[in-house]
Design an enzyme around this catalytic site. Sequence first.
Site, mmCIF file in Angstrom:
data_model
loop_
_atom_site.group_PDB
_atom_site.id
_atom_site.type_symbol
_atom_site.label_atom_id
_atom_site.label_comp_id
_atom_site.label_asym_id
_atom_site.label_seq_id
_atom_site.Cartn_x
_atom_site.Cartn_y
_atom_site.Cartn_z
ATOM 1 N N CYS A 52 0.831 -1.208 0.000
ATOM 2 C CA CYS A 52 0.000 0.000 0.000
ATOM 3 C C CYS A 52 0.867 1.259 0.000
ATOM 4 O O CYS A 52 1.649 1.475 0.929
ATOM 5 C CB CYS A 52 -0.923 0.005 1.214
ATOM 6 N N ASP A 67 7.019 3.621 -1.302
ATOM 7 C CA ASP A 67 7.883 4.721 -1.732
ATOM 8 C C ASP A 67 8.148 4.567 -3.230
ATOM 9 O O ASP A 67 8.677 3.543 -3.667
ATOM 10 C CB ASP A 67 9.198 4.662 -0.950
#
Length: 220
Positions: free
Chosen positions: A100, A103
Amino acid sequence: MEIRTSVLEYVSSRIHALRNQQQRLKNKAANASSTEPQDASTQPENSESTPAPAPANDDEIGTEKLFPGNFENITAIRSNTMKFLPNFFGHHQLSKIFICFPDPHFKARKHKARIISESLNSEYAFVLRPGGLLYTITDVEEYHQWVLRHFLHGEQPEGGPAPASSSKDLFERVSEEELALDPCVRVMKFETEESKKVTRNKGNKYVAVFRRKADPEWPA
């Protein structure tokens, strides 16, 4: 699994708070049932009586709710998924994996640090059971295209032919019709802290879910 200390501390404190809330709700339910007055009146055997209303769901108390497992089946540990995932989970052990808002590592020289890659996808395939689902969500369209490319087409080596087989052979994309019925997708898009932040900033959310295929048979 989380490598950032600040995020780990936040998630751990949330889990602890939810467990305490569940315990308070269980105690409240137990006290309510023990102090409930008993009806000592009797009715003649053949007399008609108005049926009592159905009891409320035992799992619901006021506006709060008890959940199966009471959040005892969730935890957070500090570790590097990219290095140690197979050290924590065995072959075909998991039924779902959630990635989820990872980066995006925008700079090209940092793309090797992205948590979606040919080598890491092979590890996800190792720990995910056939039929299991790998969920991804991001607010960066370029990263979403990266995810699709690596799961559906595999990593194309520069200046050379594509490998005969890769992790792309072990995944298939789940249809939009199935995603519309999956409650996990709704939670990813609207209930997580990061998704709420994206909503507040009026950002886009890109979801892709992949199903683990069965392992191919060895040639005879």
